[in-house]
Design a protein around this motif. Structure first.
Motif, PDB file in Angstrom:
ATOM      1  N   ARG A  87       0.806  -1.227   0.000  1.00  0.00           N
ATOM      2  CA  ARG A  87       0.000   0.000   0.000  1.00  0.00           C
ATOM      3  C   ARG A  87       0.838   1.275   0.000  1.00  0.00           C
ATOM      4  N   VAL A  88       1.995   1.243   0.676  1.00  0.00           N
ATOM      5  CA  VAL A  88       2.707   2.511   0.915  1.00  0.00           C
ATOM      6  C   VAL A  88       4.051   2.641   0.209  1.00  0.00           C
ATOM      7  N   CYS A  89       4.580   1.550  -0.326  1.00  0.00           N
ATOM      8  CA  CYS A  89       5.889   1.651  -0.971  1.00  0.00           C
ATOM      9  C   CYS A  89       5.810   2.601  -2.161  1.00  0.00           C
ATOM     10  N   GLY A 146       7.255  -0.121  15.726  1.00  0.00           N
ATOM     11  CA  GLY A 146       7.078   0.320  14.344  1.00  0.00           C
ATOM     12  C   GLY A 146       7.480  -0.796  13.395  1.00  0.00           C
ATOM     13  N   PRO A 147       7.524  -0.518  12.102  1.00  0.00           N
ATOM     14  CA  PRO A 147       7.883  -1.561  11.133  1.00  0.00           C
ATOM     15  C   PRO A 147       9.206  -2.257  11.453  1.00  0.00           C
ATOM     16  N   ALA A 148      10.221  -1.520  11.893  1.00  0.00           N
ATOM     17  CA  ALA A 148      11.523  -2.148  12.180  1.00  0.00           C
ATOM     18  C   ALA A 148      11.393  -3.114  13.354  1.00  0.00           C
ATOM     19  N   TYR A 178       0.251   5.681  13.018  1.00  0.00           N
ATOM     20  CA  TYR A 178       0.130   7.109  13.353  1.00  0.00           C
ATOM     21  C   TYR A 178       0.532   8.061  12.224  1.00  0.00           C
ATOM     22  N   GLY A 179       1.154   7.561  11.144  1.00  0.00           N
ATOM     23  CA  GLY A 179       1.709   8.501  10.177  1.00  0.00           C
ATOM     24  C   GLY A 179       1.278   8.332   8.732  1.00  0.00           C
ATOM     25  N   ILE A 180       1.126   7.102   8.284  1.00  0.00           N
ATOM     26  CA  ILE A 180       0.811   6.855   6.872  1.00  0.00           C
ATOM     27  C   ILE A 180      -0.522   7.530   6.507  1.00  0.00           C
ATOM     28  N   MET A 209       5.118   1.839  27.505  1.00  0.00           N
ATOM     29  CA  MET A 209       6.405   1.580  28.165  1.00  0.00           C
ATOM     30  C   MET A 209       7.516   2.241  27.354  1.00  0.00           C
ATOM     31  N   ALA A 210       7.964   3.385  27.843  1.00  0.00           N
ATOM     32  CA  ALA A 210       8.987   4.129  27.101  1.00  0.00           C
ATOM     33  C   ALA A 210      10.380   3.859  27.634  1.00  0.00           C
ATOM     34  N   LEU A 211      11.287   3.578  26.718  1.00  0.00           N
ATOM     35  CA  LEU A 211      12.702   3.467  27.086  1.00  0.00           C
ATOM     36  C   LEU A 211      13.158   4.844  27.578  1.00  0.00           C
ATOM     37  N   GLY A 232      12.614   4.872  15.744  1.00  0.00           N
ATOM     38  CA  GLY A 232      12.117   5.891  14.815  1.00  0.00           C
ATOM     39  C   GLY A 232      12.718   7.253  15.114  1.00  0.00           C
ATOM     40  N   LEU A 233      12.046   8.289  14.630  1.00  0.00           N
ATOM     41  CA  LEU A 233      12.532   9.665  14.817  1.00  0.00           C
ATOM     42  C   LEU A 233      11.554  10.395  15.729  1.00  0.00           C
ATOM     43  N   GLY A 234      12.055  10.849  16.876  1.00  0.00           N
ATOM     44  CA  GLY A 234      11.131  11.409  17.872  1.00  0.00           C
ATOM     45  C   GLY A 234      10.954  12.912  17.810  1.00  0.00           C
ATOM     46  N   ILE A 284       3.656  16.199   1.342  1.00  0.00           N
ATOM     47  CA  ILE A 284       2.612  15.862   0.359  1.00  0.00           C
ATOM     48  C   ILE A 284       1.387  15.294   1.076  1.00  0.00           C
ATOM     49  N   ASP A 285       1.622  14.370   2.012  1.00  0.00           N
ATOM     50  CA  ASP A 285       0.493  13.734   2.710  1.00  0.00           C
ATOM     51  C   ASP A 285      -0.306  14.761   3.510  1.00  0.00           C
ATOM     52  N   ALA A 286       0.397  15.696   4.155  1.00  0.00           N
ATOM     53  CA  ALA A 286      -0.293  16.714   4.950  1.00  0.00           C
ATOM     54  C   ALA A 286      -1.117  17.617   4.032  1.00  0.00           C
ATOM     55  N   ALA A 414      20.142  -2.221  16.065  1.00  0.00           N
ATOM     56  CA  ALA A 414      19.198  -1.119  15.815  1.00  0.00           C
ATOM     57  C   ALA A 414      18.853  -1.074  14.338  1.00  0.00           C
ATOM     58  N   GLY A 415      17.707  -0.482  14.027  1.00  0.00           N
ATOM     59  CA  GLY A 415      17.311  -0.387  12.623  1.00  0.00           C
ATOM     60  C   GLY A 415      16.177   0.585  12.408  1.00  0.00           C
ATOM     61  N   GLY A 416      15.828   0.786  11.139  1.00  0.00           N
ATOM     62  CA  GLY A 416      14.752   1.710  10.778  1.00  0.00           C
ATOM     63  C   GLY A 416      15.234   3.146  10.739  1.00  0.00           C
ATOM     64  N   ASP A 424      14.561   5.970   5.283  1.00  0.00           N
ATOM     65  CA  ASP A 424      13.323   6.517   5.840  1.00  0.00           C
ATOM     66  C   ASP A 424      12.086   6.058   5.065  1.00  0.00           C
ATOM     67  N   LEU A 425      12.047   4.764   4.787  1.00  0.00           N
ATOM     68  CA  LEU A 425      10.889   4.156   4.128  1.00  0.00           C
ATOM     69  C   LEU A 425      10.439   2.958   4.961  1.00  0.00           C
ATOM     70  N   THR A 426       9.159   2.660   4.919  1.00  0.00           N
ATOM     71  CA  THR A 426       8.632   1.519   5.656  1.00  0.00           C
ATOM     72  C   THR A 426       9.378   0.240   5.286  1.00  0.00           C
TER      73      THR A 426
HETATM   74  C1  LIG Z   1       3.780  11.372   7.774  1.00  0.00           C
HETATM   75  C2  LIG Z   1       4.624  10.270   7.236  1.00  0.00           C
HETATM   76  C3  LIG Z   1       4.199   9.579   6.110  1.00  0.00           C
HETATM   77  C4  LIG Z   1       4.989   8.544   5.608  1.00  0.00           C
HETATM   78  N1  LIG Z   1       4.555   7.877   4.505  1.00  0.00           N
HETATM   79  C5  LIG Z   1       5.310   6.870   4.007  1.00  0.00           C
HETATM   80  C6  LIG Z   1       4.857   6.152   2.862  1.00  0.00           C
HETATM   81  O1  LIG Z   1       3.811   6.430   2.274  1.00  0.00           O
HETATM   82  N2  LIG Z   1       5.641   5.127   2.406  1.00  0.00           N
HETATM   83  C7  LIG Z   1       6.814   4.777   3.027  1.00  0.00           C
HETATM   84  O2  LIG Z   1       7.490   3.833   2.598  1.00  0.00           O
HETATM   85  N3  LIG Z   1       7.268   5.445   4.121  1.00  0.00           N
HETATM   86  C8  LIG Z   1       6.524   6.476   4.610  1.00  0.00           C
HETATM   87  N4  LIG Z   1       6.970   7.158   5.710  1.00  0.00           N
HETATM   88  C9  LIG Z   1       8.224   6.701   6.387  1.00  0.00           C
HETATM   89  C10 LIG Z   1       7.940   5.458   7.238  1.00  0.00           C
HETATM   90  O3  LIG Z   1       6.736   5.621   7.947  1.00  0.00           O
HETATM   91  C11 LIG Z   1       9.111   5.215   8.192  1.00  0.00           C
HETATM   92  O4  LIG Z   1      10.298   5.101   7.434  1.00  0.00           O
HETATM   93  C12 LIG Z   1       8.922   3.940   9.024  1.00  0.00           C
HETATM   94  O5  LIG Z   1       7.738   3.977   9.783  1.00  0.00           O
HETATM   95  C13 LIG Z   1      10.124   3.736   9.949  1.00  0.00           C
HETATM   96  O6  LIG Z   1       9.891   2.650  10.802  1.00  0.00           O
HETATM   97  P1  LIG Z   1      10.559   2.573  12.245  1.00  0.00           P
HETATM   98  O7  LIG Z   1      10.083   1.303  12.838  1.00  0.00           O
HETATM   99  O8  LIG Z   1      12.005   2.835  12.118  1.00  0.00           O
HETATM  100  O9  LIG Z   1       9.988   3.841  13.033  1.00  0.00           O
HETATM  101  P2  LIG Z   1       8.523   4.246  13.490  1.00  0.00           P
HETATM  102  O10 LIG Z   1       7.484   3.813  12.516  1.00  0.00           O
HETATM  103  O11 LIG Z   1       8.619   5.702  13.782  1.00  0.00           O
HETATM  104  O12 LIG Z   1       8.302   3.446  14.839  1.00  0.00           O
HETATM  105  C14 LIG Z   1       9.072   3.722  15.986  1.00  0.00           C
HETATM  106  C15 LIG Z   1       8.310   3.254  17.205  1.00  0.00           C
HETATM  107  O13 LIG Z   1       9.121   3.405  18.341  1.00  0.00           O
HETATM  108  C16 LIG Z   1       8.364   3.964  19.404  1.00  0.00           C
HETATM  109  N5  LIG Z   1       9.260   4.652  20.323  1.00  0.00           N
HETATM  110  C17 LIG Z   1       9.960   5.791  20.108  1.00  0.00           C
HETATM  111  N6  LIG Z   1      10.682   6.109  21.209  1.00  0.00           N
HETATM  112  C18 LIG Z   1      10.436   5.139  22.128  1.00  0.00           C
HETATM  113  C19 LIG Z   1      10.896   4.910  23.451  1.00  0.00           C
HETATM  114  N7  LIG Z   1      11.736   5.756  24.057  1.00  0.00           N
HETATM  115  N8  LIG Z   1      10.464   3.802  24.111  1.00  0.00           N
HETATM  116  C20 LIG Z   1       9.609   2.929  23.503  1.00  0.00           C
HETATM  117  N9  LIG Z   1       9.123   3.114  22.241  1.00  0.00           N
HETATM  118  C21 LIG Z   1       9.547   4.209  21.559  1.00  0.00           C
HETATM  119  C22 LIG Z   1       7.418   4.904  18.669  1.00  0.00           C
HETATM  120  O14 LIG Z   1       6.284   5.231  19.467  1.00  0.00           O
HETATM  121  C23 LIG Z   1       7.063   4.079  17.451  1.00  0.00           C
HETATM  122  O15 LIG Z   1       5.964   3.229  17.684  1.00  0.00           O
HETATM  123  C24 LIG Z   1       6.211   8.203   6.240  1.00  0.00           C
HETATM  124  C25 LIG Z   1       6.642   8.912   7.366  1.00  0.00           C
HETATM  125  C26 LIG Z   1       5.861   9.938   7.854  1.00  0.00           C
HETATM  126  C27 LIG Z   1       6.348  10.720   9.041  1.00  0.00           C
END
Ligand SMILES: Cc1cc2nc3c(=O)[nH]c(=O)nc-3n(C[C@H](O)[C@H](O)[C@H](O)COP(=O)(O)OP(=O)(O)OC[C@H]3O[C@@H](n4cnc5c(N)ncnc54)[C@H](O)[C@@H]3O)c2cc1C
Ligand code: SF4
Length: 447
Positions: A87-89, A146-148, A178-180, A209-211, A232-234, A284-286, A414-416, A424-426
């Motif tokens: 769906r999102v790639c 998240g995906p990673a 939360y983002g797609i 449960m936050a690290l 992810g990116l906070g 673009i999404d916004a 670590a990853g993602g 920075d892609l799913t």
């Molecule tokens: C608005 C938006 C739209 C996007 N659209 C697309 C798209 O259409 N197609 C595409 O391929 N990519 C898209 N991306 C990029 C894609 O969503 C990211 O590359 C992907 O989600 C990265 O996965 P991740 O697991 O690294 O991080 P994330 O998806 O950000 O997940 C990280 C998780 O870690 C948790 N976390 C953070 N800090 C802590 C902590 N201290 N303790 C515990 N948990 C924590 C977060 O709550 C989150 O659940 C989009 C990004 C954004 C912002």
């Protein structure tokens, strides 16, 4: 003109129709016809272009031989979030860009839509396609659902390890949840896919449960055999201009998160005139979703030309099709307040490139805007990593990890998005999680 940010700009029926599935599921006949276009290339370039290395010609052939479940298993074996990735790639810059049909006819095989056809079929059957190996007795902590993190957890579980995921938010899924963009993953697909992935068993998801707040890295390193960080990116980047603090100036990721979690989309507040700053997918999404909610004017402004935007040509044309005006070569200078003290207008300085550098032309213009959405990038927050006894090296502000996604600490992977050099892609996050799990498995068992 007073600020006019509110919900109910359109009727529930209009909003529902605006946010309908971007690419509805192919029918069986459509899937056959599309699958029949594949040449089943030897050394298929589409496979090389897929970050998770899905055997694309094989899964397409399985669709053609009326074996959609087998096809889905081929996909999910390489990419457990193959349903979301379908769906999102940005396939137009990955597998479909290099498809030989694209070269020959400017019309690639619709790989993403075929992938969705197969994975939706399997998920509808409600049976998890993989079994866990015999228990290894090893415990792994994954931080971030998240995906990673989810991809890593699933692969570890397949290998017989017990996994606990620590997730800061109240729901798992990360940006899938939360983002797609809402029209890319309708009908709570992110939640349904997460349930499907976790149904393999052996994975405990601890939400809220936050690290760094509820659990420390020192404790995880002490209590588990290995730790994976998928944080992810906070943080989001600021514009650094006057007026940024005014009411009506909002981070695009926060706007999208509120929209994704809203029980009724038509109630989501949006400005009458919206200006989005940025050139990536988030911008673009916004912009598109503001327009779909009923904003009268939506303008996206990017400081360089269209070819330099991170959003693909397809994403840009989608925005235009939905009525978003794209303006290039300008940077924001100041956000002005109206008589009510809220954002009312934003002024820009036109830019051009000189010897590879962005310079001002001296020409300015102003746009009326009661809502300004900032989408100029996100940043990694290293604060949760602070531990008395544990240190991890960073690179360029993100976590440094090798090809096997191991960090400078021998027990931490670590990853993602949190990792330096990522795309920075799913799909890239899913691959990181998988590679890290394979490396953790090898480290824990010597396999
Ligand atoms: C608005 C938006 C739209 C996007 N659209 C697309 C798209 O259409 N197609 C595409 O391929 N990519 C898209 N991306 C990029 C894609 O969503 C990211 O590359 C992907 O989600 C990265 O996965 P991740 O697991 O690294 O991080 P994330 O998806 O950000 O997940 C990280 C998780 O870690 C948790 N976390 C953070 N800090 C802590 C902590 N201290 N303790 C515990 N948990 C924590 C977060 O709550 C989150 O659940 C989009 C990004 C954004 C912002
Ligand atoms: S490049 Fe295109 S035609 Fe060749 S195997 Fe991949 S999808 Fe099929």
């Amino acid at each position: 003109m007073p600020s006019d940010i509110r919900g109910d700009r359109l009727s529930p029926a209009e909003v529902e129709s605006n946010f309908a599935d971007l690419h509805p599921l192919l029918s069986k006949h459509e899937a056959y016809v599309e699958a029949d276009r594949c040449y089943f290339c030897h050394d298929a370039p589409c496979v090389t272009a897929c970050p998770t290395g899905i055997d694309i010609p094989l899964f397409i052939r399985q669709i053609l031989t009326d074996n959609p479940s087998g096809s889905a298993k081929t996909i999910l074996g390489a990419n457990i979030l193959g349903g979301m990735c379908a769906r999102v790639c940005p396939t137009e810059t990955l597998c479909e860009q290099v498809c030989v049909r694209e070269t020959a006819e400017q019309k690639p095989v619709r790989i993403g839509e075929l992938q969705r056809y197969a994975t939706d079929h399997l998920m509808a059957a409600g049976v998890h396609p993989f079994e866990r190996a015999a228990p290894t007795g090893k415990k792994v902590a994954v931080v971030g659902a998240g995906p990673a993190g989810v991809s890593c957890a699933h692969r570890l579980s397949m290998h017989g390890h017990d996994v606990t995921i620590y997730e800061a938010k109240s729901k798992g899924g990360g940006l899938n949840e939360y983002g797609i963009a809402a029209y890319k993953a309708v009908d709570e697909f992110a939640r349904r896919e997460l349930d499907f992935v976790l149904s393999i068993g052996g994975i405990e998801l601890k939400t809220g449960m936050a690290l760094g707040r509820d659990v420390s890295l020192d404790a995880l390193v002490g209590d588990y055999d290995a730790v994976f960080l998928g944080l992810g990116l906070g943080a989001t980047n600021g514009l650094g201009i006057a007026g940024e603090q005014l009411e009506g100036v909002v981070d695009a990721v926060d706007f999208i998160e509120d929209l994704r979690q809203a029980p009724a989309l038509e109630k989501v507040a949006v400005g009458r005139r919206v200006v989005v700053i940025g050139g990536g997918m988030t911008a673009i999404d916004a912009a598109v979703q503001s327009k779909l909610l009923g904003a009268e004017e939506v303008t996206l402004v990017y400081r360089r030309g269209a070819d330099r935007m991170n959003a693909s040509a397809y994403e840009q044309s989608l925005a235009k099709e939905k009525g978003v005006v794209l303006r290039h070569w300008a940077r924001p200078e100041k956000i002005e307040a109206g008589s009510d003290g809220k954002a009312a207008a934003i002024s820009f300085m036109k830019t051009r490139e000189e010897g590879g550098k962005l310079v001002d032309t001296g020409e300015q213009y102003e746009l009326q805007a009661d809502m300004v959405l900032k989408a100029i990038g996100q940043a990694f927050t290293p604060a949760p990593l602070k531990g008395a006894n544990t240190e991890i090296a960073l690179e360029g502000g993100r976590i440094k990890a090798g090809a096997d996604r191991r960090t400078s600490h021998p027990k931490i992977w670590a990853g993602g998005d949190a990792v330096a050099g990522g795309e920075d892609l799913t799909v890239a996050a899913v691959e990181d999680g998988k590679q890290a799990a394979l490396s953790i498995h090898a480290a824990l068992t010597g396999a």
